[in-house]
Scaffold this active site. Structure first.
Site, short mmCIF file in Angstrom:
data_model
loop_
_atom_site.label_atom_id
_atom_site.label_comp_id
_atom_site.label_asym_id
_atom_site.label_seq_id
_atom_site.Cartn_x
_atom_site.Cartn_y
_atom_site.Cartn_z
N TYR A 144 0.83 -1.21 0.00
CA TYR A 144 0.00 0.00 0.00
C TYR A 144 0.87 1.26 0.00
O TYR A 144 0.47 2.30 -0.52
CB TYR A 144 -0.95 -0.04 1.21
N LYS B 189 -3.39 7.96 3.28
CA LYS B 189 -4.54 7.70 4.17
C LYS B 189 -4.26 8.23 5.58
O LYS B 189 -5.17 8.72 6.25
CB LYS B 189 -4.88 6.21 4.20
#
Ligand SMILES: NC(=O)c1ccc[n+]([C@@H]2O[C@H](COP(=O)([O-])OP(=O)(O)OC[C@H]3O[C@@H](n4cnc5c(N)ncnc54)[C@H](O)[C@@H]3O)[C@@H](O)[C@H]2O)c1
Length: 255
Positions: A154, A161
């Site tokens: 990720y 995020k």
């Protein structure tokens, strides 16, 4: 038909297919009595076709959330359909290929900057663009992927995020005085278009298969969308800066 959002006027960003979390948030919002306007990015005719499949076909306004002119024009474009907003859904993320997939140590700042701008700063940009429409307070909701830990693949999306989580807390701080709440739904993995562009998404699938205490269906965006609708409703009236996990419980498990 429910009445959870009866009379509420909601702007939903981020619909691109009928698997989009945003599509299901828009559908459920309408089923709960809300009037919904969508924004679309890129393939507008595609978004319009998807918008026509909602219980009530919804108007689509073009919005690239990095485009200052489109953001400035947003209030007038929304007023063509609604006289104000009670809720705004931010369901937008993008990371260039070089920002994901194990390249963390070698990603250029330009690619990191794009990921952070589209996926985190844009939440603030959307919120301030909508402020003139939210004179009576309201609810902002964004979609998160738990950024308290480092996930396989990720990479800079995870950093984006983390920035989104902080952005939501600062929006809560700066907009609370106007009666505007800001909260996030931290969703588990769902097979959407955005998910397909994550190399190593299969790793997430395996993690949820083994660690989720509740059964987790990767093809079902509805649980996350229900979380969004709940946060848009009047049933979290004094909750802001919060992250509600709709992830089957994975965030709370040790292993
Ligand atoms: N699918 C998952 O596993 C998962 C898990 C947790 C969180 N999320 C988050 O949910 C949100 C929605 O993603 P999704 O999974 O429904 O995928 P999706 O591909 O259906 O939606 C992503 C949306 O972002 C929009 N977008 C990208 N760049 C944009 C820009 N510059 N301006 C405006 N819009 C832009 C796309 O048009 C698309 O509609 C994202 O924030 C994503 O990170 C997804």
């Amino acid at each position: 038909m429910g009445t959870l959002l009866l009379g509420k006027r909601i702007l939903v960003t981020g619909v691109i297919t009928d698997a989009s979390i945003a599509y299901h948030a828009a559908r459920l919002a309408q089923e709960e009595g809300a009037e919904v306007v969508l924004t679309g990015y890129g393939r507008l005719s595609l978004v319009e076709r998807v918008a026509d499949r909602l219980p009530e076909p919804a108007p689509v306004i073009e919005l690239d959330v990095t485009d200052a002119r489109q953001l400035a024009a947003l209030p007038d474009r929304v007023r063509e359909h609604l006289d104000g907003l009670d809720g705004v859904v931010h369901s937008i993320a993008f990371g260039p290929a070089a920002a994901l997939g194990g390249n963390f140590l070698h990603t250029d700042w330009a690619d990191v900057a794009t990921a952070v701008q589209v996926s985190a700063f844009s939440y603030k940009a959307l919120a301030t663009a909508c402020l003139p429409l939210m004179r009576d307070g309201g609810s902002l909701v964004g979609i998160d992927f738990d950024a308290t830990v480092a996930w396989p693949s990720y990479d800079w999306m995870g950093v984006s995020k983390a920035a989104l989580e902080a952005t939501s807390r600062y929006l809560a701080r700066h907009l609370g005085g106007r009666g505007i709440r800001s909260n996030l739904v931290a969703a588990g993995p769902i097979r959407t278009m955005a998910a397909k562009s994550i190399p190593g998404f299969a790793d997430f699938e395996a993690i949820w298969e083994t660690r989720s205490p509740l059964p987790w269906d990767l093809r079902d965006p509805e649980p996350a969308a229900r979380g969004v609708v709940a946060l848009l409703s009047d049933w979290f009236p004094r909750t802001t800066g919060e992250i509600v996990h709709v992830d089957g419980g994975v965030h709370a498990m040790g292993a």
